[in-house]
Design an enzyme around this catalytic site. Structure first.
Site, PDB file in Angstrom:
ATOM      1  N   ASP A 193       0.857  -1.187   0.000  1.00  0.00           N
ATOM      2  CA  ASP A 193       0.000   0.000   0.000  1.00  0.00           C
ATOM      3  C   ASP A 193       0.896   1.241   0.000  1.00  0.00           C
ATOM      4  OD1 ASP A 193      -2.140   1.682   0.119  1.00  0.00           O
ATOM      5  OD2 ASP A 193      -2.817   1.085   2.114  1.00  0.00           O
ATOM      6  N   ASP A 243      -2.688   2.505  -6.207  1.00  0.00           N
ATOM      7  CA  ASP A 243      -1.720   2.589  -5.116  1.00  0.00           C
ATOM      8  C   ASP A 243      -1.669   1.371  -4.199  1.00  0.00           C
ATOM      9  OD1 ASP A 243      -4.203   3.036  -4.036  1.00  0.00           O
ATOM     10  OD2 ASP A 243      -3.562   4.648  -2.712  1.00  0.00           O
ATOM     11  N   GLU A 244      -2.337   0.278  -4.535  1.00  0.00           N
ATOM     12  CA  GLU A 244      -2.234  -0.901  -3.685  1.00  0.00           C
ATOM     13  C   GLU A 244      -2.458  -2.182  -4.473  1.00  0.00           C
ATOM     14  OE1 GLU A 244      -5.327  -1.556  -0.731  1.00  0.00           O
ATOM     15  OE2 GLU A 244      -6.599  -0.059  -1.713  1.00  0.00           O
TER      16      GLU A 244
END
Length: 354
Positions: free
Chosen positions: A8, A102-103
């Protein structure tokens, strides 16, 4: 026994802005279009100290943090950074399941590069991400996706946390049920009314009563309280839904949303053309002036066959909104969901066309 890592990125959009503009480093940065109708896309950790959070109205963020520096989103740069991160993840395993820019989840039970442990893999990945992008990431390491996602948030920012198989039940027992993915404010309130505050409380509650009250999610809650999650990391996630939404400059009545609704429906239809799968369910999303969200959907016997048909269905869904005429709306969205592969729809299509 799987070895799952959840990567993350830390305050991703805001961190990209701070990386690219040294003047923003150490400052409270809010990624959002300025204005009464805007919402926060991301906030730096300096801004979060004032209570600023993603999806918060920008005007509220400004009240909470008067010295915040507002920066307009630049998704081209965010996608570029995300692609760099993705390439690093794929150097270690092909089992990478992106959740957003983003993860991502990784299954590192077997890896392309030999490491002593999943913890060592996560450490190496985070170091490579920083060396390549100058951005930090946090990681969670655990036997399944549910636990890995919780663990990645445990030592943010720029940290990692491991939950070993033998630690699962003890780790979860005092964990607040609000930390379980899918338990929002409404569900948390319902569980609180039943005296359920922690995973230990969930374990002690009759699973049959949970199912009676919450259906399948009740059973799911019972399993998660024990750390049970059999979901595999799926690197080939098929398209499930496509949508577009926008916020009005001023709150408007239902009778005035049609122009934006048509524009968003056209945008959504164009986006669906980028996939070979076929969507069946048309969805209308509305947010009232007091931030109440409602949706209306329709699944026709045959999937929409063209842009005009899709737009017509989306527009007609307004008739199923039963709120008073005086209600004002701040946001409208249009989506197409319930996607299927073409071969799955052929028998049904032949049935209706014969």
């Amino acid at each position: 026994m799987r070895k799952i890592v959840h990567i993350d990125m830390d305050a991703f959009y805001a961190s990209v802005e701070q990386r690219d503009d040294p003047r923003l480093r150490g400052k409270p940065v809010v990624v959002a279009w300025r204005g009464a109708r805007s919402v926060v896309c991301a906030a730096s950790y300096e801004a979060r100290q004032f209570g600023v959070r993603s999806a918060m109205p920008a005007v509220r963020a400004e009240r909470l943090c008067p010295d915040a520096i507002f920066v307009a989103p630049d998704f081209t740069r965010y996608r570029t950074a995300s692609k760099q991160v993705r390439e690093i993840l794929l150097q270690h395993t092909d089992l990478v399941e992106p959740l957003s820019l983003d993860e991502a989840y990784l299954d590192v039970t077997e890896t392309k590069i030999a490491f002593a442990s999943a913890t060592a893999v996560a450490t190496a990945i985070r170091a490579e991400i920083f060396a390549t992008t100058s951005l930090t990431a946090s990681a969670g390491i655990a036997p399944n996706k549910f636990l890995a996602k919780i663990a990645s948030d445990w030592r943010k920012p720029n940290g990692q946390f491991v939950i070993k198989p033998g630690q699962v039940e003890a780790f979860l027992a005092p964990l607040a049920v609000a930390r379980i993915p899918g338990v929002g404010k409404v569900m948390d309130g319902k569980l609180d009314a039943l005296g359920i505050h922690t995973c230990a409380d969930l374990r002690a509650f009759d699973v049959r009563e949970l199912e009676r009250r919450f259906g399948r999610f009740g059973q799911r809650l019972h399993e998660l309280a024990y750390g049970i999650d059999q979901r595999a990391v799926n690197p080939d996630q098929p398209v499930q839904s496509v949508s577009a939404e926008d916020t009005f400059e001023h709150d408007v009545p239902l009778s005035e949303i049609e122009p934006m609704l048509r524009r968003l429906a056209a945008k959504t239809w164009a986006a669906t053309r980028k996939t070979e799968r076929i969507g069946r369910t048309v969805v209308l999303k509305l947010k009232t002036s007091d931030f109440h969200i409602l949706t209306r959907s329709h699944t026709p016997p045959l999937p929409p066959r063209g842009e005009e048909e899709f737009i017509a269905i989306a527009v007609s869904l307004r008739e199923r909104v039963e709120l008073p005429a005086r209600t004002r709306y701040r946001l409208v969205g249009v989506g197409l969901s319930n996607f299927r592969d073409e071969h799955e729809l052929l028998p049904q299509a032949e049935l209706f066309e014969s």
